[in-house]
Design an enzyme around this catalytic site. Sequence first.
Site, mmCIF file in Angstrom:
data_model
loop_
_atom_site.group_PDB
_atom_site.id
_atom_site.type_symbol
_atom_site.label_atom_id
_atom_site.label_comp_id
_atom_site.label_asym_id
_atom_site.label_seq_id
_atom_site.Cartn_x
_atom_site.Cartn_y
_atom_site.Cartn_z
ATOM 1 N N GLY A 152 0.829 -1.204 0.000
ATOM 2 C CA GLY A 152 0.000 0.000 0.000
ATOM 3 C C GLY A 152 0.859 1.248 0.000
ATOM 4 N N ASN A 153 0.266 2.383 0.297
ATOM 5 C CA ASN A 153 1.044 3.625 0.385
ATOM 6 C C ASN A 153 0.406 4.542 1.423
ATOM 7 O OD1 ASN A 153 -0.880 5.539 -1.037
ATOM 8 N ND2 ASN A 153 -0.586 3.982 -2.621
ATOM 9 N N HIS A 154 1.071 5.673 1.691
ATOM 10 C CA HIS A 154 0.650 6.544 2.797
ATOM 11 C C HIS A 154 -0.469 7.527 2.462
ATOM 12 C CE1 HIS A 154 3.552 5.161 5.634
ATOM 13 N NE2 HIS A 154 4.573 5.447 4.849
ATOM 14 N N SER A 155 -1.073 7.406 1.290
ATOM 15 C CA SER A 155 -2.145 8.355 0.968
ATOM 16 C C SER A 155 -3.272 8.269 2.005
ATOM 17 C CB SER A 155 -2.712 8.026 -0.417
ATOM 18 O OG SER A 155 -3.920 8.723 -0.616
ATOM 19 N N ALA A 210 -4.078 7.617 -5.059
ATOM 20 C CA ALA A 210 -2.681 7.184 -5.174
ATOM 21 C C ALA A 210 -2.716 5.684 -5.457
ATOM 22 C CB ALA A 210 -1.929 7.482 -3.884
#
Length: 219
Positions: free
Chosen positions: A28-31, A96
């Site tokens: 995943g990512n930090h969005s 994102a």
Amino acid sequence: MEKSFNGLNVLLTAGPTYEPIDPVRFIGNHSTGKMGYALAECFASHGAKVQLVSGPTNLKAQHPAITVTPVTTADEMYQAVQALAPDAAVLVFAAAVADYKPKVVADKKIKKEGDDMTIELVRNVDIAAALGKTKKEGQFSVGFALETDNESRNARQKLEKKNLDMIVLNSLNDPGAGFRHDTNKITIIERDATTAFELKQKSEVAQDIVNLIWERLHA
Ligand code: CTP
């Protein structure tokens, strides 16, 4: 003049996507989704009917004119967007989206073995680019770009590649801009115009973006 989007359908993507590795892990990512949700509220407060296709976030849409379709992966986001796009006058790609996903998803939790491991990744669908190919006459589309160098050249290339009308450029070189901040500093790039804005709260940034879209729709 009151900037009204009365009854206009706006389709937004927001938040991250999670790409599963096995039943308990994902890439995943930090969005946080803040920018996309702020845009959804802003469009709705100006009279638009908003379809918000959202990756996993802690945020809740407030305005009754916002319909949220929750999704997890890029493939699910793409399916939802494809189904909703034909009715949309404005499309905003604020998610994102993970660029890659694991080639195979293990059906059982992967046990540790040895000192290193490799996960093979394959490219995800580029939702904005795919929708750019099927864009209808009169549809207006907006993307986001996060760049560290050659910012406006890279953003312009994305504008062309994804057949967007507008690209909102966040520079990671600006303090207070980007992930995990409540503020953002943007430059909006169009084929024949560049508009730079000051560092502002994300809700105010959303208003600037919505204002410019309104102006272009009413030019
Ligand atoms: N986007 C998308 N689907 C993807 C990847 C990106 O819809 N699979 C959209 C994003 O929502 C955003 C824009 O495309 O509007 C970002 O483009 P991208 O090429 O991913 O730019 P960066 O995130 O800046 O990444 P990079 O330059 O590393 O490719």
